[in-house]
Design an enzyme around this catalytic site. Structure first.
Site, PDB file in Angstrom:
ATOM      1  N   ASN A   1     -79.561 -63.387 -15.045  1.00  0.00           N
ATOM      2  CA  ASN A   1     -80.034 -65.033 -15.980  1.00  0.00           C
ATOM      3  C   ASN A   1     -80.898 -64.753 -17.194  1.00  0.00           C
ATOM      4  O   ASN A   1     -81.275 -63.906 -17.335  1.00  0.00           O
ATOM      5  CB  ASN A   1     -79.974 -65.749 -14.228  1.00  0.00           C
ATOM      6  CG  ASN A   1     -81.916 -65.122 -14.324  1.00  0.00           C
ATOM      7  OD1 ASN A   1     -82.798 -65.809 -14.280  1.00  0.00           O
ATOM      8  ND2 ASN A   1     -81.367 -65.433 -12.720  1.00  0.00           N
TER       9      ASN A   1
ATOM     10  N   ILE B   1     -86.899 -67.780  -1.459  1.00  0.00           N
ATOM     11  CA  ILE B   1     -88.521 -67.000  -0.975  1.00  0.00           C
ATOM     12  C   ILE B   1     -89.518 -68.233  -0.803  1.00  0.00           C
ATOM     13  O   ILE B   1     -90.264 -68.019  -0.408  1.00  0.00           O
ATOM     14  CB  ILE B   1     -88.817 -66.512  -2.630  1.00  0.00           C
ATOM     15  CG1 ILE B   1     -87.966 -65.068  -2.621  1.00  0.00           C
ATOM     16  CG2 ILE B   1     -90.275 -65.346  -2.366  1.00  0.00           C
ATOM     17  CD1 ILE B   1     -88.156 -64.268  -4.261  1.00  0.00           C
TER      18      ILE B   1
ATOM     19  N   LYS C   1     -85.797 -81.442  -3.926  1.00  0.00           N
ATOM     20  CA  LYS C   1     -86.148 -80.264  -3.324  1.00  0.00           C
ATOM     21  C   LYS C   1     -87.422 -79.808  -3.193  1.00  0.00           C
ATOM     22  O   LYS C   1     -87.538 -79.510  -1.944  1.00  0.00           O
ATOM     23  CB  LYS C   1     -85.976 -79.354  -4.857  1.00  0.00           C
ATOM     24  CG  LYS C   1     -85.914 -78.180  -5.061  1.00  0.00           C
ATOM     25  CD  LYS C   1     -85.229 -77.144  -6.728  1.00  0.00           C
ATOM     26  CE  LYS C   1     -83.976 -77.244  -6.432  1.00  0.00           C
ATOM     27  NZ  LYS C   1     -83.310 -77.357  -7.436  1.00  0.00           N
TER      28      LYS C   1
HETATM   29  O1  C5P Z   1     -82.906 -74.342  -5.307  1.00  0.00           O
HETATM   30  P1  C5P Z   1     -83.440 -73.665  -6.739  1.00  0.00           P
HETATM   31  O2  C5P Z   1     -83.001 -72.420  -7.051  1.00  0.00           O
HETATM   32  O3  C5P Z   1     -83.517 -74.746  -7.858  1.00  0.00           O
HETATM   33  O4  C5P Z   1     -85.291 -73.838  -6.769  1.00  0.00           O
HETATM   34  C1  C5P Z   1     -86.021 -73.915  -7.359  1.00  0.00           C
HETATM   35  C2  C5P Z   1     -87.355 -73.384  -7.132  1.00  0.00           C
HETATM   36  O5  C5P Z   1     -87.276 -72.282  -6.016  1.00  0.00           O
HETATM   37  C3  C5P Z   1     -88.917 -72.257  -8.179  1.00  0.00           C
HETATM   38  O6  C5P Z   1     -89.985 -72.526  -7.317  1.00  0.00           O
HETATM   39  C4  C5P Z   1     -87.953 -71.118  -7.683  1.00  0.00           C
HETATM   40  O7  C5P Z   1     -88.913 -69.822  -7.390  1.00  0.00           O
HETATM   41  C5  C5P Z   1     -87.556 -71.051  -6.379  1.00  0.00           C
HETATM   42  N1  C5P Z   1     -86.792 -70.300  -5.258  1.00  0.00           N
HETATM   43  C6  C5P Z   1     -87.076 -68.925  -4.692  1.00  0.00           C
HETATM   44  N2  C5P Z   1     -86.044 -68.226  -4.128  1.00  0.00           N
HETATM   45  C7  C5P Z   1     -84.748 -68.112  -4.113  1.00  0.00           C
HETATM   46  C8  C5P Z   1     -84.155 -68.993  -4.843  1.00  0.00           C
HETATM   47  C9  C5P Z   1     -85.349 -70.141  -5.502  1.00  0.00           C
HETATM   48  O8  C5P Z   1     -88.319 -68.521  -4.475  1.00  0.00           O
HETATM   49  N3  C5P Z   1     -83.715 -67.543  -3.514  1.00  0.00           N
END
Ligand code: C5P
Length: 407
Positions: free
Chosen positions: A214, A313, A344
């Site tokens: 991305n 994560i 969220k």
């Molecule tokens: O659900 P979304 O991807 O929009 O959430 C964003 C937040 O979740 C950010 O803080 C991103 O670093 C974290 N994130 C993560 N692991 C993932 C997806 C998002 O830590 N697989």
């Protein structure tokens, strides 16, 4: 608190509706101990009178470049030399353009040319004028020359439009002046604290030469890492592939995939007081990674790739039962920013979320600037457009305040 004692601020006012806020701005700066002199453009005088500004600042306000009365008390060149900061607020598109062109055709632009003090620009104009490529290029020129661009804020405008272009509120400007002159005030804010954070994109391989990724540049996460280190924290940055240098004093762990990032983070949470998930982690990865380079098929015009979910994560960190760090997430949204960010915060069980509207040009992904709103369970803080470094400072100040109330 007399946080600005001994500071000389030359306030340059140009002709925007926000000029009426300069009376309050001057008063608040003076309350904190600053001495304020005023220079105004011709158009500014249509919005607020020199007499008002003279009465508030306690100093004569020069009427023109060649005003004998004002030149006799302190010439415009002396004023420019006297200043510890030249603050252009409000800075209209016209003033910004004249400063970018290096013109000295009135008192305000001349003061900018004649000073060696830091120049701060607080843009204020109609949102369309602000977003016009000419204005954007002029602002970028000023920023490149080392001037500080504070704001603008976004919202409803005097003309009825909605969008970016409102001058920051006087108190926001005052707080920024305080922070500007006193960086040492936060120099040990995170002393003794350990910060673990993720930054950048992840790369999910399809075959040995192709991957899915991305547009994340990693700039926000790297700015947070640098600022936290400057605030005395022990910083570990787990980074996806980016094109920026690791900040000084930060331990860096380079990864490619979400699974690697997950593993590196989870093995380090025990020692972390704060975790910030700034990475744009791929939600899915290809189920199969081809061992050899995939070949173009002659018999089909389509290619179907099955994707499987990556571990979340930040949700894994916030679900920890023991040694759970104070957990901060990011939410990049293109609509309903507040609603999505709050859901969220809830769903991922975060302590704070930093939400930004990535549909607005010039902020967010890949940009040096950003505008954010911080949300926690019982509060929020709006951080208008600023450099990612300046924003990271405000985020970390807010985190340290929340951390204190939690401890
Ligand atoms: O659900 P979304 O991807 O929009 O959430 C964003 C937040 O979740 C950010 O803080 C991103 O670093 C974290 N994130 C993560 N692991 C993932 C997806 C998002 O830590 N697989």
């Amino acid at each position: 608190m007399q946080t600005l004692t001994g500071k000389n601020i030359l306030l340059g006012i140009s002709g925007g509706i926000a000029a009426y806020k300069c009376a309050e701005l001057t008063r608040r700066l003076m309350e904190r101990g600053a001495e304020v002199h005023i220079v105004m453009t011709e158009a500014a005088k249509e919005f607020i009178t020199p007499l008002t500004m003279q009465a508030i600042s306690g100093h004569p306000v020069a009427e023109s470049l060649l005003d004998p009365r004002a030149e006799a008390s302190m010439s415009h060149i002396e004023l420019a030399k006297w200043a510890d900061m030249v603050l252009l607020a409000p800075a209209t598109a016209d003033l910004i353009a004249r400063v970018a062109a290096g013109m000295g055709n009135d008192l305000v632009s001349t003061a900018v040319l004649a000073t060696d003090a830091p120049v701060v620009v607080a843009p204020a104009m109609n949102q369309q004028m602000y977003q016009n490529i000419a204005t954007q290029e002029n602002i970028a020129t000023l920023s490149r020359r080392g001037m500080h661009i504070w704001g603008p804020d976004a919202g409803e405008q005097a003309c009825g439009d909605v969008g970016p272009g409102r001058m920051l509120q006087p108190m926001d400007l005052v707080e920024r002046c305080e922070a500007f002159f006193q960086p040492e005030a936060t120099s040990d804010l995170l002393k003794g604290k350990s910060l673990l954070l993720t930054a950048g994109p992840t790369r999910e391989a399809l075959d040995p030469v192709r991957y899915i990724t991305n547009h994340s540049s990693g700039k926000m996460g790297y700015a947070l890492a640098q600022t936290a280190a400057e605030m005395g924290a022990n910083v570990t940055l787990v980074s996806g592939p980016v094109a920026i240098e690791a900040p000084a004093g930060v331990s860096i762990i380079n990864v490619d995939t979400a699974q690697q990032m997950h593993q590196e983070v989870m093995s380090r949470t025990t020692d972390a007081d704060i975790f910030i998930g700034c990475a744009a982690v791929a939600d899915y990865r290809p189920e199969m990674v081809s061992e050899q380079k995939m070949k173009k098929a002659d018999d089909s015009d389509t290619l179907t790739i099955t994707m499987v979910k990556n571990p979340d994560i930040i949700a894994s960190v916030s679900a920890l039962k023991t040694d759970r760090p104070f957990t901060v997430g990011f939410a990049a949204e293109t609509q309903n920013v507040e609603q999505y960010a709050l859901s969220k915060l809830e769903r991922k069980n975060l302590d704070m979320i930093c939400a930004n509207d990535v549909s607005v040009g010039g902020q967010g992904f890949n940009s040096d600037d950003n505008a954010l709103t911080l949300y926690w369970r019982d509060g929020k803080k709006n951080l208008p457009l600023d450099s990612k470094l300046a924003l990271s400072r405000e985020i970390l100040v807010a985190v340290s305040e929340r951390l204190e109330t939690r401890d």
